[in-house]
Design a protein around this motif. Sequence first.
Motif, PDB file in Angstrom:
ATOM      1  N   TRP A  69       0.842  -1.200   0.000  1.00  0.00           N
ATOM      2  CA  TRP A  69       0.000   0.000   0.000  1.00  0.00           C
ATOM      3  C   TRP A  69       0.878   1.251   0.000  1.00  0.00           C
ATOM      4  O   TRP A  69       0.685   2.170  -0.806  1.00  0.00           O
ATOM      5  CB  TRP A  69      -0.914  -0.036   1.226  1.00  0.00           C
ATOM      6  N   LYS A  70       1.872   1.291   0.890  1.00  0.00           N
ATOM      7  CA  LYS A  70       2.756   2.445   0.998  1.00  0.00           C
ATOM      8  C   LYS A  70       3.568   2.634  -0.287  1.00  0.00           C
ATOM      9  O   LYS A  70       3.733   3.752  -0.769  1.00  0.00           O
ATOM     10  CB  LYS A  70       3.692   2.283   2.185  1.00  0.00           C
ATOM     11  N   THR A  71       4.059   1.540  -0.851  1.00  0.00           N
ATOM     12  CA  THR A  71       4.827   1.606  -2.093  1.00  0.00           C
ATOM     13  C   THR A  71       4.000   2.222  -3.206  1.00  0.00           C
ATOM     14  O   THR A  71       4.456   3.129  -3.909  1.00  0.00           O
ATOM     15  CB  THR A  71       5.315   0.196  -2.501  1.00  0.00           C
ATOM     16  N   LEU A  72       2.773   1.736  -3.376  1.00  0.00           N
ATOM     17  CA  LEU A  72       1.910   2.285  -4.429  1.00  0.00           C
ATOM     18  C   LEU A  72       1.594   3.752  -4.190  1.00  0.00           C
ATOM     19  O   LEU A  72       1.581   4.546  -5.131  1.00  0.00           O
ATOM     20  CB  LEU A  72       0.624   1.475  -4.554  1.00  0.00           C
ATOM     21  N   GLN A  73       1.370   4.121  -2.935  1.00  0.00           N
ATOM     22  CA  GLN A  73       1.089   5.527  -2.634  1.00  0.00           C
ATOM     23  C   GLN A  73       2.274   6.415  -3.021  1.00  0.00           C
ATOM     24  O   GLN A  73       2.082   7.487  -3.608  1.00  0.00           O
ATOM     25  CB  GLN A  73       0.778   5.706  -1.148  1.00  0.00           C
ATOM     26  N   LEU A  74       3.491   5.970  -2.704  1.00  0.00           N
ATOM     27  CA  LEU A  74       4.684   6.751  -3.036  1.00  0.00           C
ATOM     28  C   LEU A  74       4.867   6.874  -4.551  1.00  0.00           C
ATOM     29  O   LEU A  74       5.177   7.950  -5.062  1.00  0.00           O
ATOM     30  CB  LEU A  74       5.929   6.118  -2.413  1.00  0.00           C
ATOM     31  N   VAL A  75       4.650   5.776  -5.269  1.00  0.00           N
ATOM     32  CA  VAL A  75       4.797   5.791  -6.726  1.00  0.00           C
ATOM     33  C   VAL A  75       3.744   6.698  -7.353  1.00  0.00           C
ATOM     34  O   VAL A  75       4.055   7.513  -8.226  1.00  0.00           O
ATOM     35  CB  VAL A  75       4.730   4.366  -7.311  1.00  0.00           C
ATOM     36  N   GLU A  76       2.510   6.571  -6.895  1.00  0.00           N
ATOM     37  CA  GLU A  76       1.439   7.417  -7.431  1.00  0.00           C
ATOM     38  C   GLU A  76       1.707   8.895  -7.142  1.00  0.00           C
ATOM     39  O   GLU A  76       1.452   9.754  -7.987  1.00  0.00           O
ATOM     40  CB  GLU A  76       0.092   6.982  -6.850  1.00  0.00           C
ATOM     41  N   GLU A  77       2.266   9.185  -5.982  1.00  0.00           N
ATOM     42  CA  GLU A  77       2.609  10.565  -5.635  1.00  0.00           C
ATOM     43  C   GLU A  77       3.698  11.091  -6.577  1.00  0.00           C
ATOM     44  O   GLU A  77       3.606  12.221  -7.069  1.00  0.00           O
ATOM     45  CB  GLU A  77       3.096  10.627  -4.190  1.00  0.00           C
ATOM     46  N   GLU A  78       4.715  10.280  -6.839  1.00  0.00           N
ATOM     47  CA  GLU A  78       5.794  10.677  -7.758  1.00  0.00           C
ATOM     48  C   GLU A  78       5.263  10.891  -9.173  1.00  0.00           C
ATOM     49  O   GLU A  78       5.659  11.829  -9.851  1.00  0.00           O
ATOM     50  CB  GLU A  78       6.883   9.605  -7.803  1.00  0.00           C
ATOM     51  N   LEU A  79       4.383   9.983  -9.622  1.00  0.00           N
ATOM     52  CA  LEU A  79       3.841  10.075 -10.976  1.00  0.00           C
ATOM     53  C   LEU A  79       2.851  11.233 -11.115  1.00  0.00           C
ATOM     54  O   LEU A  79       2.732  11.826 -12.183  1.00  0.00           O
ATOM     55  CB  LEU A  79       3.137   8.773 -11.367  1.00  0.00           C
ATOM     56  N   GLY A  80       2.101  11.475 -10.046  1.00  0.00           N
ATOM     57  CA  GLY A  80       1.084  12.518 -10.098  1.00  0.00           C
ATOM     58  C   GLY A  80      -0.269  12.013 -10.564  1.00  0.00           C
ATOM     59  O   GLY A  80      -1.164  12.798 -10.849  1.00  0.00           O
ATOM     60  N   TRP A  81      -0.416  10.707 -10.643  1.00  0.00           N
ATOM     61  CA  TRP A  81      -1.688  10.112 -11.033  1.00  0.00           C
ATOM     62  C   TRP A  81      -1.781   8.676 -10.493  1.00  0.00           C
ATOM     63  O   TRP A  81      -0.763   8.051 -10.227  1.00  0.00           O
ATOM     64  CB  TRP A  81      -1.918  10.142 -12.534  1.00  0.00           C
ATOM     65  N   PRO A  82      -3.024   8.173 -10.321  1.00  0.00           N
ATOM     66  CA  PRO A  82      -3.203   6.843  -9.725  1.00  0.00           C
ATOM     67  C   PRO A  82      -2.892   5.697 -10.699  1.00  0.00           C
ATOM     68  O   PRO A  82      -3.167   5.785 -11.891  1.00  0.00           O
ATOM     69  CB  PRO A  82      -4.674   6.819  -9.326  1.00  0.00           C
ATOM     70  N   LEU A  83      -2.297   4.651 -10.153  1.00  0.00           N
ATOM     71  CA  LEU A  83      -2.049   3.426 -10.910  1.00  0.00           C
ATOM     72  C   LEU A  83      -3.198   2.445 -10.772  1.00  0.00           C
ATOM     73  O   LEU A  83      -3.468   1.673 -11.680  1.00  0.00           O
ATOM     74  CB  LEU A  83      -0.765   2.750 -10.416  1.00  0.00           C
TER      75      LEU A  83
END
Length: 125
Positions: A69-83
């Motif tokens: 969950w935390k990993t996806l949140q960090l990646v989505e934050e970096e990308l600027g959009w939800p995966l």
Amino acid sequence: MHRERARSGRGLSMSEQFRCYIRIRLGKEESPAHSTFGPGVASLLRGIEATGSLYSSAKGMGMAYSKAWKTLQLVEEELGWPLIKRNGPRGSELTERGRKLLTAYQRMQEAADRAVMEILDEKPF
């Protein structure tokens, strides 16, 4: 006979004798780890695609749900959009952009693997 050839390496192409492992990582230069999206996140997304569940995907990778969950949140934050789209108790699914990124990432990985094997077959050493 083939086993003897394999042991000696004679008669086999370089790509039959050796494997080269390349892992593509995508990220912004200014991001702390210089890597936002890599093999771990790609595996997590493939698992979500297959099972419809972040929990099941994380469990299948031997990863704690909280870390996934935390990993996806960090990646989505970096990308600027939800995966992924979180559907509460009904599970999760990849967003259209998440699916496109995963597909592009897989194509990049396959192309890099092919390129390396071609060079290896040129017997550079």
